[in-house]
Design an enzyme around this catalytic site. Sequence first.
Site, PDB file in Angstrom:
ATOM      1  N   LYS A  80     -25.694  -2.652  18.532  1.00  0.00           N
ATOM      2  CA  LYS A  80     -25.924  -2.760  16.835  1.00  0.00           C
ATOM      3  C   LYS A  80     -26.618  -4.158  16.899  1.00  0.00           C
ATOM      4  O   LYS A  80     -26.502  -5.036  17.474  1.00  0.00           O
ATOM      5  CB  LYS A  80     -24.538  -2.747  16.228  1.00  0.00           C
ATOM      6  CG  LYS A  80     -24.667  -2.216  14.755  1.00  0.00           C
ATOM      7  CD  LYS A  80     -24.747  -0.651  14.523  1.00  0.00           C
ATOM      8  CE  LYS A  80     -25.064  -0.257  13.283  1.00  0.00           C
ATOM      9  NZ  LYS A  80     -24.782   1.109  13.170  1.00  0.00           N
ATOM     10  N   VAL A 184     -26.675  13.029   3.540  1.00  0.00           N
ATOM     11  CA  VAL A 184     -25.838  13.738   4.265  1.00  0.00           C
ATOM     12  C   VAL A 184     -25.242  14.823   3.610  1.00  0.00           C
ATOM     13  O   VAL A 184     -25.025  15.852   4.042  1.00  0.00           O
ATOM     14  CB  VAL A 184     -24.780  12.804   5.167  1.00  0.00           C
ATOM     15  CG1 VAL A 184     -23.972  13.719   5.763  1.00  0.00           C
ATOM     16  CG2 VAL A 184     -25.618  11.663   5.923  1.00  0.00           C
TER      17      VAL A 184
HETATM   18  P1  NAD Z   1     -26.783   7.978   0.750  1.00  0.00           P
HETATM   19  O1  NAD Z   1     -26.680   6.569   0.447  1.00  0.00           O
HETATM   20  O2  NAD Z   1     -27.837   9.125   0.812  1.00  0.00           O
HETATM   21  O3  NAD Z   1     -25.631   8.626   0.214  1.00  0.00           O
HETATM   22  C1  NAD Z   1     -24.258   8.078  -0.213  1.00  0.00           C
HETATM   23  C2  NAD Z   1     -23.996   8.797  -1.658  1.00  0.00           C
HETATM   24  O4  NAD Z   1     -22.510   8.490  -1.810  1.00  0.00           O
HETATM   25  C3  NAD Z   1     -24.825   8.389  -2.732  1.00  0.00           C
HETATM   26  O5  NAD Z   1     -25.408   9.158  -3.365  1.00  0.00           O
HETATM   27  C4  NAD Z   1     -23.963   7.289  -3.480  1.00  0.00           C
HETATM   28  O6  NAD Z   1     -24.160   7.350  -4.983  1.00  0.00           O
HETATM   29  C5  NAD Z   1     -22.534   8.104  -3.288  1.00  0.00           C
HETATM   30  N1  NAD Z   1     -21.336   7.179  -3.592  1.00  0.00           N
HETATM   31  C6  NAD Z   1     -20.951   6.054  -3.320  1.00  0.00           C
HETATM   32  N2  NAD Z   1     -19.811   5.473  -3.428  1.00  0.00           N
HETATM   33  C7  NAD Z   1     -18.994   6.634  -4.118  1.00  0.00           C
HETATM   34  C8  NAD Z   1     -18.152   7.011  -4.426  1.00  0.00           C
HETATM   35  N3  NAD Z   1     -16.901   6.015  -4.696  1.00  0.00           N
HETATM   36  N4  NAD Z   1     -17.654   8.168  -5.228  1.00  0.00           N
HETATM   37  C9  NAD Z   1     -18.649   9.104  -5.040  1.00  0.00           C
HETATM   38  N5  NAD Z   1     -19.873   9.042  -4.379  1.00  0.00           N
HETATM   39  C10 NAD Z   1     -20.222   7.822  -4.125  1.00  0.00           C
HETATM   40  O7  NAD Z   1     -26.132   7.841   2.322  1.00  0.00           O
HETATM   41  P2  NAD Z   1     -25.977   8.799   3.392  1.00  0.00           P
HETATM   42  O8  NAD Z   1     -27.057   8.579   4.530  1.00  0.00           O
HETATM   43  O9  NAD Z   1     -25.690   9.944   3.030  1.00  0.00           O
HETATM   44  O10 NAD Z   1     -24.696   8.461   4.324  1.00  0.00           O
HETATM   45  C11 NAD Z   1     -23.510   8.833   3.689  1.00  0.00           C
HETATM   46  C12 NAD Z   1     -22.440   8.451   4.785  1.00  0.00           C
HETATM   47  O11 NAD Z   1     -22.533   8.907   6.010  1.00  0.00           O
HETATM   48  C13 NAD Z   1     -22.398   6.827   4.903  1.00  0.00           C
HETATM   49  O12 NAD Z   1     -20.996   6.593   5.307  1.00  0.00           O
HETATM   50  C14 NAD Z   1     -23.198   6.474   6.289  1.00  0.00           C
HETATM   51  O13 NAD Z   1     -22.818   5.527   7.014  1.00  0.00           O
HETATM   52  C15 NAD Z   1     -22.821   7.879   6.920  1.00  0.00           C
HETATM   53  N6  NAD Z   1     -23.777   8.530   8.022  1.00  0.00           N
HETATM   54  C16 NAD Z   1     -25.016   8.704   7.760  1.00  0.00           C
HETATM   55  C17 NAD Z   1     -26.026   9.154   8.742  1.00  0.00           C
HETATM   56  C18 NAD Z   1     -27.235   9.458   8.216  1.00  0.00           C
HETATM   57  O14 NAD Z   1     -27.927  10.029   9.273  1.00  0.00           O
HETATM   58  N7  NAD Z   1     -27.613   9.279   7.150  1.00  0.00           N
HETATM   59  C19 NAD Z   1     -25.587   9.264   9.984  1.00  0.00           C
HETATM   60  C20 NAD Z   1     -23.884   8.979  10.494  1.00  0.00           C
HETATM   61  C21 NAD Z   1     -23.174   8.580   9.159  1.00  0.00           C
END
Ligand code: NAD
Length: 357
Positions: A80, A184
Site C-alpha cells: 500500500k 459498491v
Molecule cells: P463511495 O464513496 O462511492 O460510497 C460510499 C457511500 O457511503 C457514499 O455514498 C457515502 O455518502 C455513504 N456513507 C458514508 N457514511 C455513511 C453513513 N454513516 N451512513 C450511510 N451512508 C454513509 O465508496 P465505494 O467505492 O462504494 O466504497 C464503499 C466501501 O467499500 C468503502 O469502505 C470502501 O473502502 C470499500 N471498498 C470499495 C471497493 C471499490 O471497488 N470501490 C473495493 C473494496 C472495498
Amino acid sequence: MELFDIMSRLGYEQLVLCSDPTVGLKGIIAIHDTTLGPACGGLRVWPYASEEEALQDVLRLSRAMTYKSAAADLPLGGGKAVIIADPHVQKTEALLRAYGRFVDTLGGRYLTTTDVGSTGRDMEYIRQETRHVVGLPTTLGGSGDTSIMTGLGVYMGMKACAKAVWGSDSLTGKRVAMQGFGKVGLQTAHHLLKEDAQLVVTDTYDGALAKARELGIKVVEPDAIFDGPCDIFSPCALGGVINVETIGRLHCRIVAGGANNQLLSEADGAELHRRGILYAPDYLINSGGVINVSTEIGAPYNPDRAREKTERIYEIMGRVISIAKREEIPTYLAADRLAEERLKSVRSIKPMHRPCH
Ligand code: NAD
C-alpha cells in the site's frame, strides 16, 4: 513506536519513505509480503494529521492486502502507499509523477493502483514514470471502475452465506438492509434487484438516495438502518460499523457487505459468532476490485476473466464457512487461517525475497 520490532513481528518486508520537497511529496510505500507475487495495493492520498498516523495507516492497509490477495487466490502480495496531502488541493501532476518515480525504483516489487483520494486519471500520470501501475482507465487498456467486480463479489459472498444459513443460495424475497449506496452499494444492488431481493438502503448523501428511489428502493434515515427487520445487513459505507453499540440492534442472520474493516475490533467478530450471525469477512467478499486489477497484469484486460475469477468468491466463502464450522471458530478467523495456510504453503517452496518482474 519501535519500527523494526513491528516489522519483524508482523512480517513487513520493506518500508520506503518518498520525499520530494520541490513538489510537496511526503509519501510512504509499505511492502508487507511478496510471497505470492508482487505487492499490490492502492495509493491513498489523505491529509493525515501526523506522520505517525500516515505510517500506521500504510502498515495496517498493506498487511490487509496480503490477506485479501491470499484469500482470493491471487498471485499477488500485499502493499500500500500513502501520500500526506489533501487530494482536492495538493494533488498535482508533478506530485503524482514524483511518486511514480519512487514506485519505479522498486522494479515491480510493488504495483500501485487507486484507493481513497486517487483515481484512474491519477494512474495515467503515474504511468508516465513507471509501468508498475494497474487500475488504469479502460481507454488505456486498463480494467477501469473496480466497483463493478466488487459489487459482484459481495453478491456472490452473500449467496454463499445464504446457502449455509437457509440451505439455498437464492436471495429472492430476502430482506437486505444496506448502509451506504455509493459505487459498491449500487453495483451490489443491481444483482440483488435482478434476483428480486427486498432492499432497504440508507446513505448520508442525498444524491445517492435519489438514485435508490429511482430504482424503486425503499430508503430510511441513516441511524434507522440498524433497527429494521432484515435477513442480511450489508455495510457498504465506512469501517467500524459492527461494534458493541450496533450488534445488539441487528436483527439479521447474515452480515455481508463491501465496506473495508467492518468489525471495530476482533471481539465484535466473536460476538456476531456467539449470537449466531454469519459474518462474511469483508476483505474476502470485497476482493472483486483487486481481482479486477490483477487481470490487467501480464495480459490485456479481459472482463470475462475478471468476472469468472470474481465469481469464485462464492466457493471461497463456502470454504471459510466450512473451516469455521469444523474448527468452531468465527468466520473472520477462519478467513485469516485460509490466507495464512496459503502463504505458509508457498513460503515453504519459495525464498522469501524473490525478485518480481
Ligand atoms: P463511495 O464513496 O462511492 O460510497 C460510499 C457511500 O457511503 C457514499 O455514498 C457515502 O455518502 C455513504 N456513507 C458514508 N457514511 C455513511 C453513513 N454513516 N451512513 C450511510 N451512508 C454513509 O465508496 P465505494 O467505492 O462504494 O466504497 C464503499 C466501501 O467499500 C468503502 O469502505 C470502501 O473502502 C470499500 N471498498 C470499495 C471497493 C471499490 O471497488 N470501490 C473495493 C473494496 C472495498
